[in-house]
Scaffold this motif. Structure first.
Motif, mmCIF file in Angstrom:
data_model
loop_
_atom_site.group_PDB
_atom_site.id
_atom_site.type_symbol
_atom_site.label_atom_id
_atom_site.label_comp_id
_atom_site.label_asym_id
_atom_site.label_seq_id
_atom_site.Cartn_x
_atom_site.Cartn_y
_atom_site.Cartn_z
ATOM 1 N N ARG A 1 -14.403 -1.170 1.945
ATOM 2 C CA ARG A 1 -13.913 -1.894 0.773
ATOM 3 C C ARG A 1 -12.750 -2.833 1.080
ATOM 4 O O ARG A 1 -12.210 -3.470 0.170
ATOM 5 C CB ARG A 1 -13.496 -0.912 -0.322
ATOM 6 N N LEU B 1 0.861 -1.175 0.000
ATOM 7 C CA LEU B 1 0.000 0.000 0.000
ATOM 8 C C LEU B 1 0.900 1.228 0.000
ATOM 9 O O LEU B 1 2.006 1.197 0.533
ATOM 10 C CB LEU B 1 -0.866 -0.020 1.268
ATOM 11 N N SER B 2 0.434 2.292 -0.653
ATOM 12 C CA SER B 2 1.134 3.576 -0.571
ATOM 13 C C SER B 2 0.110 4.629 -0.193
ATOM 14 O O SER B 2 -0.936 4.707 -0.829
ATOM 15 C CB SER B 2 1.725 3.968 -1.926
ATOM 16 N N THR B 3 0.404 5.391 0.805
ATOM 17 C CA THR B 3 -0.484 6.511 1.142
ATOM 18 C C THR B 3 0.206 7.804 0.746
ATOM 19 O O THR B 3 1.422 7.849 0.572
ATOM 20 C CB THR B 3 -0.827 6.529 2.636
ATOM 21 N N ASP C 1 -10.804 -6.118 2.982
ATOM 22 C CA ASP C 1 -11.070 -7.453 3.521
ATOM 23 C C ASP C 1 -10.270 -7.611 4.809
ATOM 24 O O ASP C 1 -9.049 -7.494 4.793
ATOM 25 C CB ASP C 1 -10.641 -8.520 2.509
ATOM 26 N N PHE C 2 -10.964 -7.887 5.891
ATOM 27 C CA PHE C 2 -10.300 -8.056 7.186
ATOM 28 C C PHE C 2 -10.208 -9.533 7.538
ATOM 29 O O PHE C 2 -11.098 -10.289 7.188
ATOM 30 C CB PHE C 2 -11.083 -7.300 8.266
ATOM 31 N N PRO C 3 -9.155 -9.951 8.241
ATOM 32 C CA PRO C 3 -7.978 -9.173 8.632
ATOM 33 C C PRO C 3 -7.222 -8.684 7.395
ATOM 34 O O PRO C 3 -6.995 -9.453 6.470
ATOM 35 C CB PRO C 3 -7.114 -10.159 9.425
ATOM 36 N N PHE C 4 -6.837 -7.410 7.451
ATOM 37 C CA PHE C 4 -6.175 -6.742 6.337
ATOM 38 C C PHE C 4 -4.675 -6.680 6.631
ATOM 39 O O PHE C 4 -4.258 -6.118 7.633
ATOM 40 C CB PHE C 4 -6.778 -5.347 6.189
ATOM 41 N N ARG D 1 -5.763 6.133 9.265
ATOM 42 C CA ARG D 1 -6.705 6.976 8.539
ATOM 43 C C ARG D 1 -7.223 6.282 7.278
ATOM 44 O O ARG D 1 -8.411 6.308 6.977
ATOM 45 C CB ARG D 1 -5.991 8.302 8.182
ATOM 46 N N TYR D 2 -6.326 5.612 6.564
ATOM 47 C CA TYR D 2 -6.710 4.898 5.335
ATOM 48 C C TYR D 2 -7.712 3.789 5.649
ATOM 49 O O TYR D 2 -8.705 3.617 4.943
ATOM 50 C CB TYR D 2 -5.455 4.317 4.674
ATOM 51 N N GLU E 1 -11.106 5.321 6.520
ATOM 52 C CA GLU E 1 -11.808 5.855 5.348
ATOM 53 C C GLU E 1 -12.298 4.768 4.401
ATOM 54 O O GLU E 1 -13.295 4.949 3.704
ATOM 55 C CB GLU E 1 -10.881 6.793 4.560
ATOM 56 N N ASN E 2 -11.564 3.664 4.333
ATOM 57 C CA ASN E 2 -11.866 2.645 3.323
ATOM 58 C C ASN E 2 -12.327 1.321 3.919
ATOM 59 O O ASN E 2 -12.294 0.288 3.243
ATOM 60 C CB ASN E 2 -10.631 2.421 2.440
#
Lengths: 440, 440
Positions: free
Chosen positions: A101, A40-42, A103-106, A93-94, A97-98
């Motif tokens: 959408r 992931l990139s924030t 899938d947990f555990p993420f 925060r990501y 917010e998301n």
């Protein structure tokens, strides 16, 4: 091979240092992905209120203002932006917010630059790379992940050409439960003091605790607790002697020992308890981690983190998580300064194709194209100088081979050996296609 | 697969978009390295005076201030820092500072984030990734590099799953020499007007030139020149008709045609002249480049640059260079929105190892460790739920295989096929070890 520093706190690698940094990053990446962590990139930028929500770190933040903006009005704006100082806050925060959408555990990893306005001393940088892994659940998160992240990081660090890394663990419930049993309400205060053990020593810690109003026997017990470390049996035995007991303490010890037993079964000796580990951040609720490299204790912890139960919230939903963060730039900086590695060459180029005369440049280009077609990095000499000068061009850059299109021969300029070769089939016999990072 | 935008101008990819972005970055990287460009990373931060030295772009800059600093004093400080808005300015500074330790011609690539405080409209971002290549010489730089960088970028773009890219070229000496022949002193003014041809049309450009005091026949000639484009013969013939001549113009036409002939020989049709190309930046002195993607002219140029003779100076030394920059984020954003690609799965995981019951979790872990040992990315199910739920866990994430340690079988959950397998030897028969980006 070194960091160049023209602006204090903002080092830049030379070409070889850049190769080492990329090698470290891609090695970490490979290990994280083998364990199913997705990249992931924030964005680098967060609203200031997001950055300050965690408290405590306010002094480190860089705020942004557009050149045309009025400085005072920008400073008063509620929309003001700042650069992230870690990757945990943006990730929280990501996820918030998301959440809908994901899938947990993420499970995600993130390898990015972060910025802190700290005084650039003690090997601290103002701009540096961190590599984080986190697993976040929806409502609950199995304890097994507290074991997994430690082992992933143990594997990641073991894959690097550095001395043996030991992950040191504690559990917030141990300290919490220990304090409860001693009648200490100010667990935060106890943690903050314990965290300074290295800096101010046991007497300094005791003095601080006295100021916080802790009883003498409680201070003594905490000091003894802080000495405990090692495997599960050392933890159990060390605590038994102190005759302190509470339900939270028991829960914490059970978790800590389960972690130690499981990690010892899978990676013997890589994870050890150290009950003095406090970690500065107050959102940790379970296991906390620090990491030492053998012979480099002065570097401090190069991989830290912990379990957090309510860092990520969305209304009534909480997303408990556990994560660890490697200080990549600090680690690379030490790898360079302690000469832990060498780099086989500083450019990707394997072959310099010589140019006989400018008229014949297309012949050189044709050789280069044929070699590139098969994944061999090439340069064509910029000028049709004497071959001696062209060889020198290659030598200065560490390019191992020079190709002579006129005779159809290739020379290993390190050994002087020169052989006839076909650009459509030749492979460099004794050299890697990419610059190689080797343990020194 | 999309960009998520919770803060205007600062998009963040979801997991699939992140995979596409990384795929683009690593494809570019591979091409750059095949051509002997070495990777460099510069800090994100520059002294403001460095950022403003190039002029013109001042409105785009983000300035930094530490939270504890007084906003007004920070704004007045000569040491104030800002975020770089491109990779050319930091590279020029890096070369100047480190000229003594670099080998010239110096070929480097840089793929990093940049920031611009622009209004986030028209697909412009405030934070985005650029990928730059530059070659810089010491005192001189052979013209051959003006050909090479165009072809490197042509190859890099051809390696991406996007419609055909055409690199459009002009030469500053053509416009300069053309203006000189027409008696126009204000070449900058002419370039600035020509640059607006798309925005304000030929009449708008003519009106602007009138305001600049250009003669009517000069304006007409410039308008005709701006229509010329294509290969070397079209350029020579188109200009011959206009009967304009000057030594600089001849030099520019010769260079431009040499570039077109050489690129046409090596990559037919990939590079075309377009004499209206001006480029905004005034430090270009030779070839200038823009790039269009077939069917996406509205995107604007996704790869631009030029030859600069005196951007980099150190005392009396100059370091002429030539470079091109790809707007990676803009390109990726279009690849996503126009559905140019698909991603085979959104996590690196190839196999989910199911857990029969918590007691047997070590068996699942052993399978996962054996698979990882051979480079196969694995996840172990977080909970010993019913197998149907564990399969669903894999399915939601696009994980193609589920392994059942109890029976020693592995199931392809897309086909339903289940076979006996040994974790020490099994390889996924019909799936890539890494998520694959495919043309849609």
């Amino acid at each position: 091979m070194e960091n160049l520093v023209s602006l204090s706190g903002f080092p830049e690698g030379d070409l070889e240092a850049t190769i080492v940094e990329n090698f470290v990053v891609s090695t970490l990446q490979r290990t994280f992905e083998l364990h199913g962590f997705a990249r992931l990139s924030t964005r680098a930028v967060e609203p200031v209120k997001e950055l300050l929500a965690k408290g405590e770190t306010s002094k480190e933040i860089y705020l942004l203002r557009r050149l045309q903006e009025d400085p005072v009005r920008a400073a008063q704006s509620k929309k003001q932006l700042g650069l992230h100082f870690d990757l945990t806050v943006p990730f929280a925060r990501y996820v918030r917010e998301n959440a809908g959408r994901l899938d947990f555990p993420f499970k995600r990893y993130q390898i990015q630059k972060v910025w802190r306005g700290e005084r650039p001393q003690d090997g601290r940088f103002r701009e540096f790379i961190q590599a984080d892994i986190d697993v976040v659940g929806d409502g609950t998160l199995p304890f097994a992940y507290e074991v997994e992240v430690a082992l992933v990081m143990a594997d990641a660090l073991a894959a690097l050409p550095i001395p043996e890394a030991t992950i040191l663990v504690n559990n917030r419930k141990v300290v919490q439960g220990f304090c409860e049993a001693l009648g200490i309400d100010d667990v935060e205060g106890a943690l903050r003091s314990l965290d300074k053990l290295d800096k101010i020593g046991p007497d300094g810690v005791a003095a601080e605790m006295r100021e916080l109003g802790f009883a003498e026997d409680a201070i003594a017990k905490l000091a003894q607790m802080a000495q405990i470390g090692g495997g599960a049996s050392e933890v159990r035995e060390g605590l038994a002697v102190l005759e302190v007991d509470s339900p939270t303490l028991r829960e914490g010890v059970d978790e800590l020992c389960a972690l130690l037993e499981e990690t010892d079964r899978r990676r013997p000796g890589r994870v050890r308890a150290q009950l003095r580990i406090a970690r500065g951040l107050d959102y940790y609720t379970g296991t906390v981690y620090e990491t030492e490299i053998a012979g480099h204790a002065d570097l401090g912890s190069i991989c830290s983190g912990g379990r957090y139960d309510s860092l990520v919230r969305q209304g009534k939903r909480t997303f408990p998580g556990v994560g660890l963060s490697i200080g990549v730039s600090r680690l690379v900086s030490r790898m360079l300064s302690a000469s832990m590695v060498s780099v086989s060459r500083k450019v990707p180029t394997v072959v310099l194709v010589a140019v006989t005369d400018e008229e014949a440049r297309p012949d050189s280009i044709a050789v280069a194209e044929a070699l590139r077609e098969r994944g061999i990095a090439c340069d064509v000499a910029p000028e049709a100088q004497k071959f001696g000068k062209q060889i020198k061009f290659a030598d200065k850059r560490g390019i191992p081979y020079v190709w002579f299109p006129l005779t159809g021969e290739v020379k290993d300029i390190r050994t002087g050996e020169q052989v006839a070769a076909d650009p459509g089939t030749w492979m460099p016999p004794a050299v890697d296609l990419h610059p190689e990072v080797r343990p020194a």
